[in-house]
Structures are given as structure tokens and as C-alpha cells.
Write a protein that holds these residues in place. Structure first.
Motif, PDB file in Angstrom:
ATOM      1  N   THR A  17       0.855  -1.192   0.000  1.00  0.00           N
ATOM      2  CA  THR A  17       0.000   0.000   0.000  1.00  0.00           C
ATOM      3  C   THR A  17       0.886   1.236   0.000  1.00  0.00           C
ATOM      4  OG1 THR A  17      -0.048   0.193   2.408  1.00  0.00           O
ATOM      5  CG2 THR A  17      -1.792  -1.164   1.391  1.00  0.00           C
ATOM      6  N   ALA A  18       0.305   2.366  -0.314  1.00  0.00           N
ATOM      7  CA  ALA A  18       1.033   3.627  -0.190  1.00  0.00           C
ATOM      8  C   ALA A  18       1.388   3.882   1.276  1.00  0.00           C
ATOM      9  CB  ALA A  18       0.211   4.774  -0.757  1.00  0.00           C
ATOM     10  N   TYR A  19       0.553   3.408   2.171  1.00  0.00           N
ATOM     11  CA  TYR A  19       0.825   3.511   3.612  1.00  0.00           C
ATOM     12  C   TYR A  19       2.154   2.823   3.940  1.00  0.00           C
ATOM     13  CZ  TYR A  19      -0.159   2.855   8.656  1.00  0.00           C
ATOM     14  OH  TYR A  19      -0.112   2.843  10.031  1.00  0.00           O
ATOM     15  N   ASP A  20       2.359   1.631   3.399  1.00  0.00           N
ATOM     16  CA  ASP A  20       3.623   0.919   3.605  1.00  0.00           C
ATOM     17  C   ASP A  20       4.776   1.667   2.941  1.00  0.00           C
ATOM     18  OD1 ASP A  20       2.353  -1.164   4.993  1.00  0.00           O
ATOM     19  OD2 ASP A  20       1.999  -2.290   3.140  1.00  0.00           O
ATOM     20  N   TRP A  21       4.535   2.192   1.763  1.00  0.00           N
ATOM     21  CA  TRP A  21       5.558   2.908   1.006  1.00  0.00           C
ATOM     22  C   TRP A  21       6.016   4.159   1.760  1.00  0.00           C
ATOM     23  CZ3 TRP A  21       4.533   4.219  -4.856  1.00  0.00           C
ATOM     24  CH2 TRP A  21       5.741   4.524  -5.488  1.00  0.00           C
ATOM     25  N   VAL A  22       5.069   4.863   2.375  1.00  0.00           N
ATOM     26  CA  VAL A  22       5.413   6.036   3.172  1.00  0.00           C
ATOM     27  C   VAL A  22       6.288   5.642   4.356  1.00  0.00           C
ATOM     28  CG1 VAL A  22       4.428   7.758   4.750  1.00  0.00           C
ATOM     29  CG2 VAL A  22       3.432   7.448   2.494  1.00  0.00           C
ATOM     30  N   GLY A  23       5.991   4.479   4.941  1.00  0.00           N
ATOM     31  CA  GLY A  23       6.763   4.024   6.097  1.00  0.00           C
ATOM     32  C   GLY A  23       5.903   3.643   7.283  1.00  0.00           C
ATOM     33  N   GLY A  24       4.576   3.569   7.063  1.00  0.00           N
ATOM     34  CA  GLY A  24       3.679   3.117   8.126  1.00  0.00           C
ATOM     35  C   GLY A  24       3.272   4.216   9.085  1.00  0.00           C
ATOM     36  N   ASP A  25       2.780   3.782  10.222  1.00  0.00           N
ATOM     37  CA  ASP A  25       2.140   4.664  11.198  1.00  0.00           C
ATOM     38  C   ASP A  25       3.013   5.840  11.617  1.00  0.00           C
ATOM     39  OD1 ASP A  25      -0.181   5.068  13.130  1.00  0.00           O
ATOM     40  OD2 ASP A  25       1.546   4.997  14.498  1.00  0.00           O
ATOM     41  N   SER A  26       4.217   5.577  12.066  1.00  0.00           N
ATOM     42  CA  SER A  26       5.055   6.667  12.574  1.00  0.00           C
ATOM     43  C   SER A  26       5.421   7.647  11.463  1.00  0.00           C
ATOM     44  CB  SER A  26       6.310   6.120  13.254  1.00  0.00           C
ATOM     45  OG  SER A  26       7.098   5.401  12.336  1.00  0.00           O
ATOM     46  N   ALA A  27       5.579   7.173  10.254  1.00  0.00           N
ATOM     47  CA  ALA A  27       5.908   8.053   9.130  1.00  0.00           C
ATOM     48  C   ALA A  27       4.716   8.923   8.731  1.00  0.00           C
ATOM     49  CB  ALA A  27       6.396   7.235   7.944  1.00  0.00           C
ATOM     50  N   VAL A  28       3.512   8.373   8.779  1.00  0.00           N
ATOM     51  CA  VAL A  28       2.319   9.172   8.479  1.00  0.00           C
ATOM     52  C   VAL A  28       2.171  10.258   9.537  1.00  0.00           C
ATOM     53  CG1 VAL A  28      -0.195   9.166   8.226  1.00  0.00           C
ATOM     54  CG2 VAL A  28       1.159   7.317   7.231  1.00  0.00           C
ATOM     55  N   ASP A  33       2.636  15.904  11.209  1.00  0.00           N
ATOM     56  CA  ASP A  33       3.211  16.862  12.155  1.00  0.00           C
ATOM     57  C   ASP A  33       4.087  17.882  11.448  1.00  0.00           C
ATOM     58  OD1 ASP A  33       1.875  15.821  14.341  1.00  0.00           O
ATOM     59  OD2 ASP A  33       3.573  14.583  14.998  1.00  0.00           O
ATOM     60  N   ARG A  34       4.891  17.430  10.486  1.00  0.00           N
ATOM     61  CA  ARG A  34       5.733  18.383   9.762  1.00  0.00           C
ATOM     62  C   ARG A  34       4.883  19.335   8.939  1.00  0.00           C
ATOM     63  NH1 ARG A  34       9.333  21.640  10.644  1.00  0.00           N
ATOM     64  NH2 ARG A  34      10.484  22.344   8.825  1.00  0.00           N
ATOM     65  N   TYR A  36       1.849  20.477   9.605  1.00  0.00           N
ATOM     66  CA  TYR A  36       1.283  21.513  10.473  1.00  0.00           C
ATOM     67  C   TYR A  36       2.354  22.399  11.090  1.00  0.00           C
ATOM     68  CZ  TYR A  36      -3.441  19.916   9.782  1.00  0.00           C
ATOM     69  OH  TYR A  36      -4.647  19.603   9.209  1.00  0.00           O
ATOM     70  N   ASP A  37       3.543  21.858  11.360  1.00  0.00           N
ATOM     71  CA  ASP A  37       4.639  22.699  11.844  1.00  0.00           C
ATOM     72  C   ASP A  37       5.002  23.738  10.798  1.00  0.00           C
ATOM     73  OD1 ASP A  37       4.696  21.170  14.154  1.00  0.00           O
ATOM     74  OD2 ASP A  37       6.524  20.077  13.604  1.00  0.00           O
ATOM     75  N   LEU A  38       5.106  23.304   9.539  1.00  0.00           N
ATOM     76  CA  LEU A  38       5.417  24.231   8.457  1.00  0.00           C
ATOM     77  C   LEU A  38       4.320  25.282   8.292  1.00  0.00           C
ATOM     78  CD1 LEU A  38       6.798  21.686   5.849  1.00  0.00           C
ATOM     79  CD2 LEU A  38       8.103  23.536   6.949  1.00  0.00           C
ATOM     80  N   MET A  39       3.081  24.864   8.415  1.00  0.00           N
ATOM     81  CA  MET A  39       1.965  25.798   8.296  1.00  0.00           C
ATOM     82  C   MET A  39       2.091  26.901   9.350  1.00  0.00           C
ATOM     83  SD  MET A  39      -2.141  25.178   8.629  1.00  0.00           S
ATOM     84  CE  MET A  39      -2.138  23.682   7.701  1.00  0.00           C
ATOM     85  N   ASP A  40       2.548  26.527  10.536  1.00  0.00           N
ATOM     86  CA  ASP A  40       2.740  27.498  11.620  1.00  0.00           C
ATOM     87  C   ASP A  40       3.955  28.392  11.397  1.00  0.00           C
ATOM     88  OD1 ASP A  40       0.815  27.625  13.594  1.00  0.00           O
ATOM     89  OD2 ASP A  40       1.703  26.055  14.824  1.00  0.00           O
ATOM     90  N   LEU A  41       5.003  27.848  10.774  1.00  0.00           N
ATOM     91  CA  LEU A  41       6.290  28.537  10.688  1.00  0.00           C
ATOM     92  C   LEU A  41       6.491  29.388   9.443  1.00  0.00           C
ATOM     93  CD1 LEU A  41       8.554  25.554  11.810  1.00  0.00           C
ATOM     94  CD2 LEU A  41       8.035  27.614  13.138  1.00  0.00           C
ATOM     95  N   GLU A  42       5.984  28.922   8.312  1.00  0.00           N
ATOM     96  CA  GLU A  42       6.309  29.544   7.027  1.00  0.00           C
ATOM     97  C   GLU A  42       5.309  30.632   6.630  1.00  0.00           C
ATOM     98  OE1 GLU A  42       8.949  28.989   5.169  1.00  0.00           O
ATOM     99  OE2 GLU A  42       9.754  27.321   6.346  1.00  0.00           O
ATOM    100  N   LYS A  62      -7.032  14.603  12.992  1.00  0.00           N
ATOM    101  CA  LYS A  62      -7.964  14.250  11.922  1.00  0.00           C
ATOM    102  C   LYS A  62      -7.240  13.977  10.606  1.00  0.00           C
ATOM    103  CE  LYS A  62     -12.070  16.296  13.897  1.00  0.00           C
ATOM    104  NZ  LYS A  62     -13.035  17.405  13.863  1.00  0.00           N
ATOM    105  N   LEU A  63      -6.234  14.789  10.268  1.00  0.00           N
ATOM    106  CA  LEU A  63      -5.502  14.529   9.030  1.00  0.00           C
ATOM    107  C   LEU A  63      -4.713  13.224   9.144  1.00  0.00           C
ATOM    108  CD1 LEU A  63      -4.743  15.345   6.169  1.00  0.00           C
ATOM    109  CD2 LEU A  63      -2.871  16.727   7.137  1.00  0.00           C
ATOM    110  N   TYR A  64      -4.105  12.972  10.284  1.00  0.00           N
ATOM    111  CA  TYR A  64      -3.385  11.715  10.498  1.00  0.00           C
ATOM    112  C   TYR A  64      -4.332  10.525  10.363  1.00  0.00           C
ATOM    113  CZ  TYR A  64      -1.776   7.850  13.389  1.00  0.00           C
ATOM    114  OH  TYR A  64      -1.489   6.597  13.870  1.00  0.00           O
ATOM    115  N   TRP A  65      -5.478  10.596  11.016  1.00  0.00           N
ATOM    116  CA  TRP A  65      -6.451   9.494  10.938  1.00  0.00           C
ATOM    117  C   TRP A  65      -6.917   9.294   9.499  1.00  0.00           C
ATOM    118  CZ3 TRP A  65      -9.472  12.003  15.498  1.00  0.00           C
ATOM    119  CH2 TRP A  65      -8.853  11.681  16.708  1.00  0.00           C
TER     120      TRP A  65
END
Length: 140
Positions: A17-28, A33-34, A36-42, A62-65
Motif C-alpha cells: 500500500t502507499a501507507y507501507d511505502w510512506v513508512g507506516g504509522d510513525s511516518a504518516v 506533524d511536519r 502543520y509545523d510548516l503551516m505554523d512557521l512559514e 484528523k488529518l493523520y487518521w
């Protein structure tokens, strides 16, 4: 809605799956997180940030889920809220070309910074564009 599951990794191997390709749960989670961090910073994402509440914790979850299931992993969002109904759920927010483009640029930057496979980044960017463009509810 387009899903990113129908592409290969470039070496002829198709991930489960693309989920596996991304790297799974921690990668998603890291991608979200990155993002939303960028949205706050840039400053380049100021209008996108202004469309969100001051506290981004709920939006992050919600986006993660959602992305977990959309990418072919666990259906966390559907288990909690039912069908995503993305367009309906985003109708209260003014989404035009500017907001769409800032969302896409922010996500592209997050994917690049997390060093996702360039082939996957291209595939996801195409799918994200189709979904983000479908979410527009104002002309500009």
C-alpha cells in the motif's frame, strides 16, 4: 477521490500500500506533524494557517487518521466519524485556489523534508491535487 495505491516504487516492486511505502504509522504521523509545523512557521502558508483554529491538535489528529486510511492503512478516521465526506466537512471554510495551492505546497515541502521516495512524492502530489482541487468552494 483518487488513492495513491496504484503505482510502483520505481524499481519494479509494488508496495503493498502507499501507507507501507510512506513508512507506516510513525511516518504518516511525522508527515502530518511536519505539515502543520510548516503551516505554523512559514509565511508562505499564512492564508492556509488563518483558515485553521489557533490550536491545531484536532486538525493534526484528523488529518493523520484520514491519511492513514486513505493511504491504505488503518481506517482510524472512518472508525471515529464514518465516511470522510471531505467536501461537505470543509464547506464552512472558504477554500479557493490560493488555499488549495498553499495546502499542496506545504504538503510537498513536508514530503520533501521527510525524504519520501521521489516517485511516491510525485504520485501523492498528483492525488493530493485532485482531492484539494475538488475541495474548492470559492472561485479564487
Amino acid at each position: 477521490m483518487t488513492s495513491p495505491d496504484d503505482d510502483t516504487t520505481g524499481d519494479g516492486q509494488q508496495p503493498a500500500t502507499a501507507y507501507d511505502w510512506v513508512g507506516g504509522d510513525s511516518a504518516v504521523r511525522a508527515l502530518v506533524d511536519r505539515f502543520y509545523d510548516l503551516m505554523d512557521l512559514e509565511p508562505a502558508y499564512a492564508e492556509l494557517r488563518a483558515a485553521h483554529p489557533p490550536d491545531l491538535a484536532s486538525a493534526r489528529d484528523k488529518l493523520y487518521w484520514f491519511l492513514s486510511g486513505w493511504l491504505g492503512g488503518p481506517n482510524h478516521y472512518i472508525e471515529r466519524f464514518g465516511h470522510p465526506r471531505l467536501r461537505m466537512r470543509h464547506m464552512p471554510f472558504a477554500i479557493g485556489i490560493l488555499e488549495r495551492d498553499q495546502w499542496l505546497a506545504c504538503m510537498a515541502q513536508a514530503m520533501k523534508e521527510l525524504a519520501l521516495d521521489p516517485v511516491l512524492q510525485a504520485r501523492l502530489s498528483k492525488a493530493f491535487f485532485q482531492t484539494a482541487d475538488w475541495m474548492r468552494n470559492k472561485g479564487v
